[in-house]
Design a protein around this motif. Sequence first.
Motif, PDB file in Angstrom:
ATOM      1  N   GLU A   7       0.865  -1.179   0.000  1.00 14.01           N
ATOM      2  CA  GLU A   7       0.000   0.000   0.000  1.00 14.01           C
ATOM      3  C   GLU A   7       0.903   1.230   0.000  1.00 14.01           C
ATOM      4  O   GLU A   7       1.524   1.536   1.011  1.00 14.01           O
ATOM      5  N   GLY A   8       0.975   1.886  -1.144  1.00 12.38           N
ATOM      6  CA  GLY A   8       1.851   3.044  -1.256  1.00 12.38           C
ATOM      7  C   GLY A   8       3.296   2.641  -1.052  1.00 12.38           C
ATOM      8  O   GLY A   8       3.814   1.779  -1.758  1.00 12.38           O
ATOM      9  N   ASP A   9       3.940   3.241  -0.051  1.00 11.50           N
ATOM     10  CA  ASP A   9       5.344   2.945   0.261  1.00 11.50           C
ATOM     11  C   ASP A   9       5.487   1.971   1.422  1.00 11.50           C
ATOM     12  O   ASP A   9       6.537   1.921   2.064  1.00 11.50           O
ATOM     13  N   ASN A  10       4.434   1.211   1.715  1.00  8.08           N
ATOM     14  CA  ASN A  10       4.456   0.295   2.853  1.00  8.08           C
ATOM     15  C   ASN A  10       4.136  -1.136   2.449  1.00  8.08           C
ATOM     16  O   ASN A  10       3.333  -1.374   1.552  1.00  8.08           O
ATOM     17  N   LEU A  11       4.763  -2.062   3.160  1.00 10.10           N
ATOM     18  CA  LEU A  11       4.404  -3.464   3.088  1.00 10.10           C
ATOM     19  C   LEU A  11       3.456  -3.707   4.262  1.00 10.10           C
ATOM     20  O   LEU A  11       3.794  -3.403   5.410  1.00 10.10           O
ATOM     21  N   VAL A  12       2.277  -4.215   3.976  1.00 12.60           N
ATOM     22  CA  VAL A  12       1.273  -4.458   5.011  1.00 12.60           C
ATOM     23  C   VAL A  12       1.036  -5.954   5.108  1.00 12.60           C
ATOM     24  O   VAL A  12       0.774  -6.624   4.106  1.00 12.60           O
ATOM     25  N   VAL A  13       1.128  -6.473   6.337  1.00 12.04           N
ATOM     26  CA  VAL A  13       0.877  -7.885   6.609  1.00 12.04           C
ATOM     27  C   VAL A  13      -0.326  -7.951   7.531  1.00 12.04           C
ATOM     28  O   VAL A  13      -0.325  -7.348   8.604  1.00 12.04           O
ATOM     29  N   VAL A  14      -1.347  -8.679   7.106  1.00 10.02           N
ATOM     30  CA  VAL A  14      -2.555  -8.852   7.917  1.00 10.02           C
ATOM     31  C   VAL A  14      -2.622 -10.315   8.333  1.00 10.02           C
ATOM     32  O   VAL A  14      -2.604 -11.212   7.489  1.00 10.02           O
ATOM     33  N   ILE A  15      -2.692 -10.543   9.639  1.00  7.54           N
ATOM     34  CA  ILE A  15      -2.788 -11.890  10.181  1.00  7.54           C
ATOM     35  C   ILE A  15      -4.268 -12.260  10.250  1.00  7.54           C
ATOM     36  O   ILE A  15      -5.073 -11.500  10.765  1.00  7.54           O
ATOM     37  N   GLU A  16      -4.601 -13.435   9.732  1.00  9.00           N
ATOM     38  CA  GLU A  16      -6.005 -13.843   9.631  1.00  9.00           C
ATOM     39  C   GLU A  16      -6.430 -14.814  10.724  1.00  9.00           C
ATOM     40  O   GLU A  16      -5.622 -15.577  11.248  1.00  9.00           O
ATOM     41  N   GLY A  17      -7.739 -14.810  11.007  1.00  9.41           N
ATOM     42  CA  GLY A  17      -8.370 -15.802  11.863  1.00  9.41           C
ATOM     43  C   GLY A  17      -7.769 -15.930  13.247  1.00  9.41           C
ATOM     44  O   GLY A  17      -7.333 -14.951  13.854  1.00  9.41           O
ATOM     45  N   LEU A  18      -7.737 -17.163  13.729  1.00 10.93           N
ATOM     46  CA  LEU A  18      -7.213 -17.421  15.067  1.00 10.93           C
ATOM     47  C   LEU A  18      -5.716 -17.182  15.176  1.00 10.93           C
ATOM     48  O   LEU A  18      -5.180 -17.099  16.281  1.00 10.93           O
ATOM     49  N   ASP A  19      -5.034 -17.082  14.036  1.00  7.09           N
ATOM     50  CA  ASP A  19      -3.599 -16.797  14.080  1.00  7.09           C
ATOM     51  C   ASP A  19      -3.328 -15.475  14.793  1.00  7.09           C
ATOM     52  O   ASP A  19      -2.265 -15.296  15.383  1.00  7.09           O
ATOM     53  N   LYS A  20      -4.282 -14.540  14.764  1.00  7.37           N
ATOM     54  CA  LYS A  20      -4.141 -13.284  15.515  1.00  7.37           C
ATOM     55  C   LYS A  20      -3.973 -13.581  17.006  1.00  7.37           C
ATOM     56  O   LYS A  20      -3.161 -12.959  17.678  1.00  7.37           O
ATOM     57  N   LEU A  21      -4.751 -14.513  17.487  1.00  2.80           N
ATOM     58  CA  LEU A  21      -4.700 -14.892  18.897  1.00  2.80           C
ATOM     59  C   LEU A  21      -3.365 -15.542  19.235  1.00  2.80           C
ATOM     60  O   LEU A  21      -2.720 -15.183  20.213  1.00  2.80           O
ATOM     61  N   TRP A  22      -2.939 -16.496  18.404  1.00  2.00           N
ATOM     62  CA  TRP A  22      -1.695 -17.228  18.684  1.00  2.00           C
ATOM     63  C   TRP A  22      -0.463 -16.344  18.557  1.00  2.00           C
ATOM     64  O   TRP A  22       0.520 -16.530  19.266  1.00  2.00           O
ATOM     65  N   SER A  23      -0.504 -15.381  17.653  1.00  2.00           N
ATOM     66  CA  SER A  23       0.686 -14.541  17.423  1.00  2.00           C
ATOM     67  C   SER A  23       0.659 -13.230  18.191  1.00  2.00           C
ATOM     68  O   SER A  23       1.634 -12.497  18.199  1.00  2.00           O
ATOM     69  N   PHE A  24      -0.481 -12.932  18.833  1.00  2.00           N
ATOM     70  CA  PHE A  24      -0.626 -11.693  19.602  1.00  2.00           C
ATOM     71  C   PHE A  24      -0.487 -10.454  18.717  1.00  2.00           C
ATOM     72  O   PHE A  24      -0.050  -9.409  19.180  1.00  2.00           O
ATOM     73  N   LYS A  25      -0.866 -10.580  17.446  1.00  2.00           N
ATOM     74  CA  LYS A  25      -0.763  -9.462  16.522  1.00  2.00           C
ATOM     75  C   LYS A  25      -1.787  -9.626  15.408  1.00  2.00           C
ATOM     76  O   LYS A  25      -1.994 -10.710  14.910  1.00  2.00           O
ATOM     77  N   GLY A  26      -2.405  -8.514  15.015  1.00  2.00           N
ATOM     78  CA  GLY A  26      -3.376  -8.555  13.933  1.00  2.00           C
ATOM     79  C   GLY A  26      -2.810  -8.089  12.612  1.00  2.00           C
ATOM     80  O   GLY A  26      -3.250  -8.522  11.552  1.00  2.00           O
ATOM     81  N   SER A  27      -1.814  -7.194  12.686  1.00  2.00           N
ATOM     82  CA  SER A  27      -1.215  -6.697  11.446  1.00  2.00           C
ATOM     83  C   SER A  27       0.133  -6.065  11.734  1.00  2.00           C
ATOM     84  O   SER A  27       0.449  -5.727  12.874  1.00  2.00           O
ATOM     85  N   LEU A  28       0.904  -5.911  10.682  1.00  2.00           N
ATOM     86  CA  LEU A  28       2.215  -5.248  10.729  1.00  2.00           C
ATOM     87  C   LEU A  28       2.325  -4.362   9.499  1.00  2.00           C
ATOM     88  O   LEU A  28       1.920  -4.766   8.409  1.00  2.00           O
ATOM     89  N   THR A  29       2.876  -3.184   9.668  1.00  2.00           N
ATOM     90  CA  THR A  29       3.138  -2.291   8.541  1.00  2.00           C
ATOM     91  C   THR A  29       4.609  -1.905   8.594  1.00  2.00           C
ATOM     92  O   THR A  29       5.099  -1.450   9.630  1.00  2.00           O
TER      93      THR A  29
END
Length: 116
Positions: A7-29
Amino acid sequence: MALIRVEGDNLVVVIEGLDKLWSFKGSLTVPLANVRGATADPGISTDPKGIRAPGSHVPGVITAGTFHQHGEKVFWNVRDASKAVVVELTGEKYARLVLQVDNPRAAVALIENALT
């Protein structure tokens, strides 16, 4: 699983489903300027992970969250090692992101094309 997009000048990572719970993160930019490159690496799941804090690790099932090793932080979100992509970073909180994606080749191509 993770969704990767540019997105523009950024790499955006969106964590899906229950993986958000296991990784303690929903997204990274991450600014693309801080992305060194990406590779598909199904063998990375056998590498030592380091100390988990916070995150989840059940060998052969899931590796998710922040892992500390040799003074570096690495973010993991992998269930199926055959779909693992490693994103190398510089100047960021994490030294690398190890992510499971639906199509590793397409994810690597997306990142590498955004860097050129």
